[in-house]
Enzyme design. Structure first.
Site, short mmCIF file in Angstrom:
data_model
loop_
_atom_site.label_atom_id
_atom_site.label_comp_id
_atom_site.label_asym_id
_atom_site.label_seq_id
_atom_site.Cartn_x
_atom_site.Cartn_y
_atom_site.Cartn_z
CD GLU A 1 -1.72 -2.48 1.18
OE1 GLU A 1 -2.57 -3.33 0.86
OE2 GLU A 1 -0.59 -2.81 1.60
CG ASP B 1 -1.13 13.01 -16.08
OD1 ASP B 1 -1.06 12.87 -17.32
OD2 ASP B 1 -2.15 13.45 -15.50
#
Length: 163
Positions: free
Chosen positions: A120, A134
């Site tokens: 995680e 991005d």
């Protein structure tokens, strides 16, 4: 090339394989639930121009969006990594900050469970790094995501570990 005996010893150490070498989800039902914590980090290397433009990004604040993306990703780990257990996370945090030559990311995940939260934390750090990529790719085609790694874990029978 490994002998069959060497291969069998290797598979015996990898808990996600059964005695036939088939991948499977590990049964953790007999393990004691303990408090578990993991921290992972990633680094996004950016050009000086991209770093200078971070606050003015037309898509929004890349650091804050990356922080949210990392938190959300940690909660989706078991849907992304096939043999991961779905965990009720007690806490997830992602720290994203500008440093010399890029963006440093550190993700923390905690739970009380019979299995750890390393994946995680790693997924949170990785996703935060991909989000910075991005949101800045229009400014810098040479962005590199580096050093995605576990830096700390605690809980369970193996106890505490630090890089």
């Amino acid at each position: 090339m490994q002998s069959q005996a060497q291969e069998e010893r290797t598979l015996a150490k990898l808990s996600h394989y059964d005695d036939k070498g088939q991948a499977h989800m590990v049964d953790v039902s007999a393990k004691t639930a303990t408090k578990r914590e993991a921290r992972a980090r990633a680094f996004v290397e950016l050009s000086p121009e991209a770093l200078a433009a971070l606050p003015d990004n037309p898509k929004g604040n890349p650091l804050e969006v990356a922080r949210f993306a990392g938190i959300q990703a940690a909660k989706q780990t078991s849907t992304l990594i096939p043999m991961c257990h779905a965990l009720a996370l007690s806490f997830v945090d992602v720290d994203v900050r500008v440093v010399e030559s890029g963006v440093a990311i550190e993700a923390t995940a905690m739970t009380v469970a019979g299995t750890g939260v390393e994946m995680e934390a790693m997924v949170a750090a990785s996703t935060a790094a991909l989000t910075v990529y991005d949101m800045t790719k229009a400014l810098d085609k040479g962005i590199r995501i580096r050093e995605i790694e576990l830096v700390f874990k605690s809980g369970g029978k193996s106890g505490e570990w630090r890089r």
